[in-house]
Scaffold this motif. Structure first.
Motif, mmCIF file in Angstrom:
data_model
loop_
_atom_site.group_PDB
_atom_site.id
_atom_site.type_symbol
_atom_site.label_atom_id
_atom_site.label_comp_id
_atom_site.label_asym_id
_atom_site.label_seq_id
_atom_site.Cartn_x
_atom_site.Cartn_y
_atom_site.Cartn_z
ATOM 1 N N LEU A 1 -5.581 3.913 -7.202
ATOM 2 C CA LEU A 1 -5.468 2.627 -6.517
ATOM 3 C C LEU A 1 -4.728 1.586 -7.339
ATOM 4 O O LEU A 1 -4.211 0.612 -6.781
ATOM 5 N N ASN A 2 -4.656 1.769 -8.637
ATOM 6 C CA ASN A 2 -3.899 0.844 -9.470
ATOM 7 C C ASN A 2 -2.391 1.046 -9.341
ATOM 8 O O ASN A 2 -1.611 0.222 -9.813
ATOM 9 N N GLN A 3 -1.979 2.150 -8.705
ATOM 10 C CA GLN A 3 -0.558 2.430 -8.507
ATOM 11 C C GLN A 3 -0.082 2.068 -7.102
ATOM 12 O O GLN A 3 1.062 2.325 -6.740
ATOM 13 N N VAL A 4 -0.967 1.487 -6.316
ATOM 14 C CA VAL A 4 -0.651 1.107 -4.940
ATOM 15 C C VAL A 4 -0.060 -0.298 -4.906
ATOM 16 O O VAL A 4 -0.594 -1.221 -5.536
ATOM 17 N N PHE A 5 1.047 -0.480 -4.166
ATOM 18 C CA PHE A 5 1.631 -1.805 -3.949
ATOM 19 C C PHE A 5 0.900 -2.457 -2.769
ATOM 20 O O PHE A 5 0.820 -1.883 -1.683
ATOM 21 N N TYR A 6 0.404 -3.684 -2.981
ATOM 22 C CA TYR A 6 -0.256 -4.446 -1.920
ATOM 23 C C TYR A 6 0.652 -5.613 -1.537
ATOM 24 O O TYR A 6 1.162 -6.323 -2.407
ATOM 25 N N ARG A 7 0.831 -5.831 -0.218
ATOM 26 C CA ARG A 7 1.801 -6.839 0.230
ATOM 27 C C ARG A 7 1.238 -7.680 1.377
ATOM 28 O O ARG A 7 0.403 -7.224 2.156
ATOM 29 N N ALA A 8 1.752 -8.911 1.477
ATOM 30 C CA ALA A 8 1.409 -9.807 2.582
ATOM 31 C C ALA A 8 2.568 -10.769 2.786
ATOM 32 O O ALA A 8 3.365 -11.018 1.865
ATOM 33 N N GLY A 9 2.680 -11.321 3.996
ATOM 34 C CA GLY A 9 3.784 -12.229 4.258
ATOM 35 C C GLY A 9 3.600 -13.015 5.538
ATOM 36 O O GLY A 9 2.674 -12.780 6.327
ATOM 37 N N PHE A 10 4.485 -13.958 5.751
ATOM 38 C CA PHE A 10 4.505 -14.786 6.960
ATOM 39 C C PHE A 10 5.954 -15.104 7.294
ATOM 40 O O PHE A 10 6.782 -15.314 6.398
ATOM 41 N N GLN A 11 6.277 -15.124 8.577
ATOM 42 C CA GLN A 11 7.614 -15.552 8.984
ATOM 43 C C GLN A 11 7.558 -16.370 10.263
ATOM 44 O O GLN A 11 6.743 -16.109 11.154
ATOM 45 N N GLN A 12 8.405 -17.378 10.311
ATOM 46 C CA GLN A 12 8.574 -18.203 11.502
ATOM 47 C C GLN A 12 10.026 -18.071 11.945
ATOM 48 O O GLN A 12 10.941 -18.384 11.183
ATOM 49 N N VAL A 13 10.212 -17.600 13.150
ATOM 50 C CA VAL A 13 11.563 -17.330 13.661
ATOM 51 C C VAL A 13 11.836 -18.208 14.874
ATOM 52 O O VAL A 13 11.054 -18.216 15.833
#
Length: 431
Positions: A345-357
């Motif tokens: 689990l320490n080798q896993v990339f965790y991501r989050a984001g937001f976009q307004q189009v």
């Protein structure tokens, strides 16, 4: 050597096979949407699934583990042979305040093969959808002076796909430059069918408008990386896509159908009303992004892009009043606990984001907006593997209820595979 040759043959066959898939089914990527009736339909981001999870950001950063398809310059960070593909889909609920419906669409989203040419030069071949048209609407009206009715059905299907060759270069130690030459191809079919509800044996009158186009695209990109602390870099990156002129032909036809209860059947061959050559013009687009990066640990990104669709010209050489300037603001975060750790689990990339189009669509004086939050991760196929499984989930909405408009609440899902081979292009050694 035999193993490598077999893999090469498999990838080539995959690319040739998938060309037909994109050409015929790109419009089913995200399912039915009334807004896709405007212009060339829904415009897809072209980002990788890893980038999707970060709000679609990726103009200024890349780690070489996944292939960056947003900025051609950052392709130079990919130092090994990489094969990338995936599925994208969307579940949505459409509502106008009175009526509502649900819809789902899913399709193969892209296929990319990247390989290094020299130490500071990497090339990629990509196939992906660029836009999709998928909409259907119907209404019934009474024939004046009678008690009979006619049902009108409006339907659109099709879209554009893009095949591209991309090159990325590292100039010196901090500057990345890149260029992409692409080829758009596809068609749009829009039918208007009128069904005369007279008896159980109904007549159908169908008017069909089909446009087929193709043409080249050219995009440039740059990225610059500046060290600002022992473990932190400040990155900037951007792209510029030139205006593209796509040429093709348009055919308009009229067909009479008859239904005796077993489905509509053509009574006679369709009548060709018009057949002529022409084309459409796609407007230029630019994007700029900044990121603060602690390599293989943290990445914080912010980006902006703009495309002026008032400069779009349809097949008749005219602009369209329901298209306007499109803008996107995006934010993304990436976290990797500890790449050198022995814990999976320490080798896993965790991501989050937001976009307004701010989409290109201007309907009844309302500029249609699309807001979404995204989450995702990339998990290695094995301990210390550079091949990953990419997952992304986005939740958002587009449009508004009222003023004759439709609101779409959606959940987008994506599953991808980034497969790397670190042994290609290594010269064999004899002891």
């Amino acid at each position: 050597m035999l193993k490598k040759n077999n893999l090469t043959a498999y990838l080539i066959i995959s690319i040739l096979t998938i060309t037909e898939t994109f050409a015929q089914k790109e419009s089913r990527l995200y399912g039915n949407s009334p807004y896709s009736a405007l212009g060339i339909g829904d415009i897809y981001s072209g980002s990788s699934i890893a980038n999707d999870a970060m709000g679609g950001t990726g103009l200024s950063f890349g780690n070489g583990i996944y292939v960056n398809t947003i900025n051609p310059a950052l392709l130079a960070k990919s130092r090994y042979v990489a094969f990338n593909t995936g599925l994208r889909g969307q579940y949505k609920k459409l509502s106008n305040g009175t009526l509502s419906q649900t819809d789902f669409g899913m399709n193969l989203s892209h296929i990319t093969l990247a390989f290094p040419i020299k130490t500071k030069w990497t090339t990629a071949i990509t196939m992906q959808p660029y836009s999709g048209v998928d909409h259907e609407a119907r209404f019934t009206q009474t024939i004046t002076g009678t008690d009979k009715s006619v049902q009108h059905n409006y339907k659109g299907l099709g879209g554009l796909s893009k095949a591209a060759v991309t090159n990325g270069f590292l100039v010196g130690k901090k500057l990345y430059l890149g260029a992409e030459v692409g080829y758009y191809f596809g068609n749009f079919t829009r039918d208007t069918t009128s069904r005369l509800l007279v008896t159980s044996e109904d007549f159908y009158l169908r008017y069909t408008d089909r446009v087929s186009v193709s043409g080249f695209e050219f995009k440039t990109g740059f990225a610059f990386q500046q060290k600002i602390a022992e473990k932190w870099n400040l990155n900037v990156g951007g792209t510029y896509e030139l205006q593209s002129k796509l040429n093709g032909e348009r055919i308009r036809s009229f067909t009479t159908l008859y239904d005796q209860g077993n489905g509509p059947k053509i009574i006679k061959k369709p009548d060709t009303l018009a057949l002529y050559n022409g084309g459409i013009t796609l407007p230029s687009r630019y994007a700029i992004g900044f990121s603060l990066e602690s390599p293989y640990k943290w990445t914080f990104a912010v980006e902006y892009s703009r495309q002026d669709w008032t400069k779009y010209l349809n097949f008749d050489g005219k602009s369209e009043s329901n298209l306007t300037v499109s803008e996107k603001f995006a934010f993304g975060i990436e976290y990797l606990p500890k790449y050198s750790s022995t814990k999976y689990l320490n080798q896993v990339f965790y991501r989050a984001g937001f976009q307004q189009v701010k989409t290109p669509y201007l309907v009844n004086g309302t500029h249609i907006k699309d807001n979404s939050f995204s989450f995702g991760l990339s998990t290695p196929l094995a301990y210390r593997s550079v091949s990953y499984i990419d997952l992304s989930l986005s939740v958002g909405n587009r449009g508004v209820i009222g003023n004759g408009l439709v609101k779409e609440n959606y959940v987008k899902i994506a599953l991808g595979f980034s497969l790397m081979d670190t042994r290609w292009f290594l010269k064999p050694k004899i002891d």
